[in-house]
Scaffold this motif. Structure first.
Motif, PDB file in Angstrom:
ATOM      1  N   UNK A 270      12.353   1.905  -8.489  1.00 56.07           N
ATOM      2  CA  UNK A 270      12.530   2.476  -6.802  1.00 56.07           C
ATOM      3  C   UNK A 270      13.741   3.126  -6.481  1.00 56.07           C
ATOM      4  N   UNK A 271      13.909   3.775  -4.876  1.00 54.86           N
ATOM      5  CA  UNK A 271      14.875   4.430  -5.187  1.00 54.86           C
ATOM      6  C   UNK A 271      14.964   4.655  -3.375  1.00 54.86           C
ATOM      7  N   UNK A 272      16.378   4.859  -2.892  1.00 58.38           N
ATOM      8  CA  UNK A 272      16.447   5.110  -1.650  1.00 58.38           C
ATOM      9  C   UNK A 272      17.228   7.000  -1.228  1.00 58.38           C
ATOM     10  N   UNK A 279      16.169   8.181   7.232  1.00 59.17           N
ATOM     11  CA  UNK A 279      16.545   6.370   6.298  1.00 59.17           C
ATOM     12  C   UNK A 279      15.054   6.438   5.310  1.00 59.17           C
ATOM     13  N   UNK A 280      14.683   6.272   4.385  1.00 61.27           N
ATOM     14  CA  UNK A 280      13.706   6.577   3.127  1.00 61.27           C
ATOM     15  C   UNK A 280      13.539   5.685   2.758  1.00 61.27           C
ATOM     16  N   UNK A 281      12.273   4.946   1.939  1.00 61.33           N
ATOM     17  CA  UNK A 281      12.430   4.064   0.954  1.00 61.33           C
ATOM     18  C   UNK A 281      11.482   4.601   0.363  1.00 61.33           C
ATOM     19  N   UNK A 282      11.590   4.103  -1.254  1.00 59.74           N
ATOM     20  CA  UNK A 282      10.524   5.208  -2.246  1.00 59.74           C
ATOM     21  C   UNK A 282      10.018   4.013  -3.728  1.00 59.74           C
ATOM     22  N   UNK A 304      21.685  -2.088   9.386  1.00 62.05           N
ATOM     23  CA  UNK A 304      20.542  -2.109   9.277  1.00 62.05           C
ATOM     24  C   UNK A 304      20.063  -2.128   8.119  1.00 62.05           C
ATOM     25  N   UNK A 305      17.838  -3.095   8.548  1.00 65.03           N
ATOM     26  CA  UNK A 305      17.472  -3.790   7.548  1.00 65.03           C
ATOM     27  C   UNK A 305      16.868  -2.626   6.849  1.00 65.03           C
ATOM     28  N   UNK A 306      15.983  -1.594   6.737  1.00 62.73           N
ATOM     29  CA  UNK A 306      14.706  -0.968   6.036  1.00 62.73           C
ATOM     30  C   UNK A 306      14.433  -0.962   5.463  1.00 62.73           C
ATOM     31  N   UNK A 307      15.919  -0.431   4.798  1.00 59.22           N
ATOM     32  CA  UNK A 307      15.720  -0.563   2.653  1.00 59.22           C
ATOM     33  C   UNK A 307      15.923  -1.518   2.702  1.00 59.22           C
ATOM     34  N   UNK A 308      15.842  -2.431   2.853  1.00 60.77           N
ATOM     35  CA  UNK A 308      15.826  -3.415   2.499  1.00 60.77           C
ATOM     36  C   UNK A 308      14.664  -3.950   2.969  1.00 60.77           C
ATOM     37  N   UNK A 310      12.245  -2.673   2.804  1.00 63.61           N
ATOM     38  CA  UNK A 310      11.406  -2.066   1.997  1.00 63.61           C
ATOM     39  C   UNK A 310      11.174  -2.298   0.900  1.00 63.61           C
ATOM     40  N   UNK A 311      12.104  -2.594   0.294  1.00 62.55           N
ATOM     41  CA  UNK A 311      12.189  -2.806  -1.049  1.00 62.55           C
ATOM     42  C   UNK A 311      11.516  -4.114  -0.301  1.00 62.55           C
ATOM     43  N   UNK A 312      11.895  -4.981  -0.278  1.00 58.39           N
ATOM     44  CA  UNK A 312      10.634  -7.143  -0.067  1.00 58.39           C
ATOM     45  C   UNK A 312       9.695  -6.584   0.127  1.00 58.39           C
ATOM     46  N   UNK A 313       9.030  -5.393   0.858  1.00 53.90           N
ATOM     47  CA  UNK A 313       7.735  -5.268   0.915  1.00 53.90           C
ATOM     48  C   UNK A 313       6.695  -4.338  -0.530  1.00 53.90           C
ATOM     49  N   UNK A 314       7.516  -4.172  -0.950  1.00 49.70           N
ATOM     50  CA  UNK A 314       7.043  -3.225  -1.771  1.00 49.70           C
ATOM     51  C   UNK A 314       7.338  -4.501  -3.314  1.00 49.70           C
ATOM     52  N   UNK A 315       8.161  -5.588  -3.490  1.00 48.24           N
ATOM     53  CA  UNK A 315       8.512  -6.817  -4.506  1.00 48.24           C
ATOM     54  C   UNK A 315       6.800  -7.722  -3.560  1.00 48.24           C
ATOM     55  N   UNK A 316       6.692  -7.725  -2.454  1.00 55.74           N
ATOM     56  CA  UNK A 316       5.712  -9.025  -2.493  1.00 55.74           C
ATOM     57  C   UNK A 316       3.790  -7.537  -2.734  1.00 55.74           C
TER      58      UNK A 316
END
Length: 322
Positions: A270-272, A279-282, A304-308, A310-316
């Motif tokens: 992952x990266x942000x 703000x972006x996350x992939x 801001x919590x957008x990146x965190x 997003x990471x948690x959604x990827x993990x799930x």
């Protein structure tokens, strides 16, 4: 995408944000979710272009891996071999891509140029001439510790362009965007969504001297296609970018730009990225064939919590992939 996957993604569509685009894959199933306005009276779509900030570096890393596969460069090439610099043998292409080159986070002289537009467009007045001057003045740390460097990402792009004999923008279009069918991805500042910081519109982000570090724009549909290509691992370059190179802890590693975290039975890569107005996350999990890209036209803030999220959604998504 299963109902479980959609349930995980829907909370990312924050109504307090002007626009959010989410693209995800679980196996052969994919979903694109979009909410809000890209500009006043203009609803966001899966093709709306957002500034992706430091996600640009992941594209630069793919260009490095591709150049290695072509035999144009080697991972351990000193930058001085490709640019008219005197940084020393220890500053290598791989070192730039793993933030272990010893270069500072920002080029010498940038802060002075950035101050007048610090809250809007700080890199705008730092162009190629300023970048060349900064390279002449740079002092390199020799301990090769991991220090995140926008400067290093920009220098990597310059070195790859020099090795290929064409500008970074042309190289990116020829070797990444056109082969992968990325119609919305590039450096042009228009068309794109309007960025915001704390609710106030921001001008398009410009990085004329440090393009390869953070000047890219892309869309949710393009980022999903990009991540799917990395998941499919059909090229040596796609494998190379997600290969761990620097151990940060027992579970965390650096690849070529990408972060990698070991999870039970699979990895998360992952990266942000962020600009003043976006703000972006992939991220993706090769073993679970899961990927997620999230974009919003709201700049990152301390709270801001957008990146965190997003990471948690990827993990799930990766944990629940069948």
């Amino acid at each position: 995408m299963t109902a479980v996957g959609v349930d995980v993604l829907t909370p990312l569509l924050d109504p307090a944000t002007s626009a959010v685009a989410v693209a995800a894959r679980q196996g052969d199933h994919e979903v694109l979710l979009v909410a809000g306005d890209a500009a006043p009276g203009e609803p966001a779509t899966a093709g709306t272009r957002f500034e992706v900030g430091s996600l640009t570096k992941t594209f630069t890393a793919l260009l490095l891996a591709d150049a290695v596969a072509r035999g144009e460069v080697r991972h351990d090439d000193p930058v001085d071999r490709h640019l008219a610099t005197a940084l020393g043998e220890g500053v290598t292409l791989e070192g730039l891509a793993t933030h272990t080159s010893g270069l500072p986070r920002l080029p010498p002289g940038l802060l002075r140029a950035a101050v007048p537009a610090w809250r809007t467009n700080p890199y705008r007045d730092f162009g190629p001439e300023e970048m060349a001057a900064a390279l002449r003045r740079t002092r390199v740390r020799r301990d090769h510790r991991v220090r995140y460097s926008n400067f290093g990402g920009a220098v990597l792009g310059l070195a790859l362009a020099a090795a290929a004999g064409r500008p970074y923008e042309e190289l990116l279009a020829e070797r990444v965007c056109r082969p992968l069918g990325l119609r919305d991805t590039g450096l042009a500042t228009a068309p794109q969504a309007t960025g915001h910081l704390r609710g106030r519109p921001r001008p398009p982000w410009e990085m004329p001297g440090m393009t390869a570090a953070g000047a890219l724009r892309s869309s949710a549909r393009d980022l999903l296609a990009y991540l799917t290509a990395l998941l499919d691992r059909r090229t040596a370059a796609a494998v190379d970018v997600a290969t761990p190179r620097v151990a940060l802890s027992g579970t965390d590693h650096l690849c070529l730009v990408w972060n990698l975290r070991r999870r039970p039975g699979h990895d998360l890569v992952f990266h942000s990225g962020a600009t003043r107005g976006f703000t972006a996350f992939a991220g993706f999990s090769p073993q679970r064939r899961t990927a997620l890209a999230t974009l919003t036209n709201a700049g990152a803030t301390v709270r801001g919590t957008f990146v965190q999220r997003s990471y948690e959604a990827l993990r799930t998504l990766a944990a629940t992939a069948g």
